[in-house]
Design an enzyme around this catalytic site. Structure first.
Site, PDB file in Angstrom:
ATOM      1  N   MET A   1     -27.533   0.802 -48.073  1.00  0.00           N
ATOM      2  CA  MET A   1     -27.097   0.511 -49.437  1.00  0.00           C
ATOM      3  C   MET A   1     -28.270  -0.005 -50.269  1.00  0.00           C
ATOM      4  O   MET A   1     -29.213  -0.580 -49.731  1.00  0.00           O
ATOM      5  CB  MET A   1     -25.981  -0.535 -49.425  1.00  0.00           C
ATOM      6  CG  MET A   1     -24.683  -0.030 -48.807  1.00  0.00           C
ATOM      7  SD  MET A   1     -23.959   1.308 -49.763  1.00  0.00           S
ATOM      8  CE  MET A   1     -22.463   1.599 -48.834  1.00  0.00           C
ATOM      9  N   CYS A   2     -28.201   0.166 -51.550  1.00  0.00           N
ATOM     10  CA  CYS A   2     -29.280  -0.195 -52.462  1.00  0.00           C
ATOM     11  C   CYS A   2     -29.044  -1.580 -53.059  1.00  0.00           C
ATOM     12  O   CYS A   2     -28.001  -2.204 -52.852  1.00  0.00           O
ATOM     13  CB  CYS A   2     -29.369   0.843 -53.574  1.00  0.00           C
ATOM     14  SG  CYS A   2     -29.439   2.550 -52.986  1.00  0.00           S
TER      15      CYS A   2
END
Length: 266
Positions: A1-2
């Site tokens: 995930m960012c």
């Protein structure tokens, strides 16, 4: 995930949020504390509005912590509205075209999340993109496809409704293809005047999202940039916030027909 952040308010140098805080976005690229992926090293990007109606964009495939150009830009650029994003790929190539934020005309978009088994619905989602906007499809990510598909649902007229309609459509497509994994969508949009931020997931694991009223503006971030207790507020799943030039913050609920979370089996 960012990990990502957005800012709206009085003009500040980008370093104030991206480099300086004890849990700055650059530090999160190495040690994210509220993400299943601690290291976000698959590129980064900046987007900011200045005198023109459309944003400036800078994207690079180097990790944020390793690019001196990023530090230099953040110390020289000031803006009243900007985005920053550090990327952890969920399967697509590491390339400039796949780094966030994405832009088309005056709009800018960035995303943290994923569509489970995206390859099964990729063509269906890309078919939603109107012909005029498909020319803006530069990369291969689900994030960019979701952004451009928003034009099909009326992004220019009602961004909040467009995002809700898009999420409902993705849920429908995944159900039709018997995809049981999650659709996660924590994202931000801006037209240069307002910022819209959304937090949604089809399961109970919506990617984190916070906001903070700071002196002169509002900061939205995947996780707090500092340890100041009580100042960072959580955006609840299925909800969002809108901030416009007057620095007025508006809460809203997303109109998601499938907002009831799916039970997670551990």
């Amino acid at each position: 995930m960012c990990r990502w952040l957005a800012y709206s308010g009085e003009a500040i140098y980008l370093e104030k949020l991206i480099e300086n805080p004890c849990n700055s976005l650059i530090k999160q690229s190495l040690h994210a504390s509220e993400s299943k992926t601690a290291i976000n090293g698959d590129g980064f990007g900046l987007g900011w509005y200045g005198e023109k109606s459309y944003p400036g964009i800078y994207r690079e495939i180097l990790p944020a912590w390793a690019d001196q150009n990023l530090i230099s830009l953040c110390r020289q650029l000031s803006s009243q509205l900007f985005f920053a994003h550090v990327r952890a790929s969920t399967g697509t190539f590491t390339s400039r075209a796949n780094c966030h934020p994405f832009s088309f005309d005056n709009w800018m978009f960035m995303h943290n999340g994923q569509i489970a088994e995206y390859e099964k619905v990729r063509r269906d989602i890309e078919n939603l993109i109107p012909d005029h906007y498909y020319s803006g499809r530069e990369g291969t990510t689900d994030s960019e496809a979701l952004f451009l598909a928003l034009y099909h649902f009326g992004l220019n007229e009602d961004p909040i409704a467009a995002v809700s309609k898009l999420c409902n459509k993705v849920n429908q497509l995944m159900t039709d293809k018997e995809i049981t994994g999650a659709f996660r969508f924590t994202a931000s949009l801006s037209d240069g005047k307002c910022i819209y931020a959304f937090r949604y997931s089809s399961d109970r694991r919506a990617p984190s999202l916070y906001y903070k009223n700071s002196e002169g503006g509002v900061v939205i971030a995947s996780e707090p940039l500092d340890v100041t207790e009580g100042e960072w507020q959580v955006v609840e799943p299925g909800e969002g916030i809108k901030i416009c030039e007057q620095k007025q913050l508006q809460h809203f609920k997303m109109d998601i027909s499938k907002c009831e979370p799916v039970a997670v089996v551990s």
